[in-house]
Write a protein that holds these residues in place. Sequence first.
Motif: not given
Length: 427
Positions: A166-167, A243-244, A276-279
């Motif tokens: 994402v981004g 993955i941001h 709350k999703r791990p990032q």
Amino acid sequence: MANSFIDKARITVKAGNGGNGVISFHREKYVAAGGPDGGDGGRGGSVILQVDDNLSTLMDFRYKRKYAAPSGMDGQGARKSGRDGQDLVIKVPRGTLVRDAESGEIMQDMSGGEPFVLCRGGRGGWGNAHFATPTRQVPRFAKGGLPGESHDVVLELKLLADVGLVGFPNVGKSTLLSVVTRAQPKIANYHFTTLSPNLGVVYAGEGRSFVLADIPGIIEGASEGAGLGHDFLRHIDRCRLLIHVVDVSGSEGRDPVEDLDTINAELSRYNADLEKRPQIIAANKSDILDDPEKLERLRRRAAELGCPLFPISAAAHQGVDQLMNKVSEMLSILPPIAVYEPEYVPKPPVIDYSQPLDVQRLDDGTWVVDGPWLQRLMSSVNLNDYESRMYFDKTLRESGLYQRLEEMGIQDGDTVSLYDFEFEYQR
């Protein structure tokens, strides 16, 4: 656009009707009083959804919106049953949600490999041979087949990826995907490069692999539908890890920390669970970073959020292996992709009691009842289920059928025949 991504489609599906039973009597030389031999009608074909891993979009449903399974054949003499209608199997991509078009409720999540019967075919009608008893030796009636179920449904595809990139647009997500997988996304230096989610498999060592999805660039206001909005935010729902990707170089005059917070706010507004999703934060384009303070500010913000940060350069293949190893490590302890539980409850048929029922009394004391609303009711109830049977009895009572039968002189112990169901009447 030739390769546009179709991830939502509305279709109409109908199962086949049951075939009609037939009235027939055995006729053979030297055989007197051969008796009834009318066969039953065949069952109508059902509509079944099946996962096909070779499909990745709902493109096929853009061109065909109506699907109908064939009906069962009518029965024949000599006790020959009609042929069953062939089931219609509709193939969908894995991860397709099936929703009732009217209520929006989830009917099925096609994430597993099990087929789902969307519409059941109608039961075949009984031929007159079925109604023969010691006291009813010459039944001159048969039953019509029951109609198949029909539904208007919305198919909604949500990617089944373990990890989502994402981004903002043009921060290097497509480049990163192409570097770590064999996917070949279209890469160019303009906004909204990715108009459809791209998938690739990352091999992170022996026996370790995961699916990575490049989610199209999100802009501010996406959660309200701005830009590509909900069309692509929906695909992040299934990802176990995000993955941001942030352009830490600020090459387009953007502030990395502001970009990070803006996208996270959009994700949270769309679905609070995503907050709350791990990032993992991938500080991309670090090889052309002109001000180290930008990276330090981003690192401090990542620490506040509790997210690991990896400076990388997707274009120069720098830091990418370390990032993927961390992703693989986190996936090994994260729970599996969520599967959506069905929430759809079939609604009972609307009964219009003003439609009169046809009631006939046969010579052997059998009462044969027929009518359009009764046909719909019979096709929707499961007489092997106690609650469904109680609902069926209550509906017949409220319709005034029992009162009418009593006024016509029905006696305890008389047989009432309703399509492919018979019962002894008791007051």
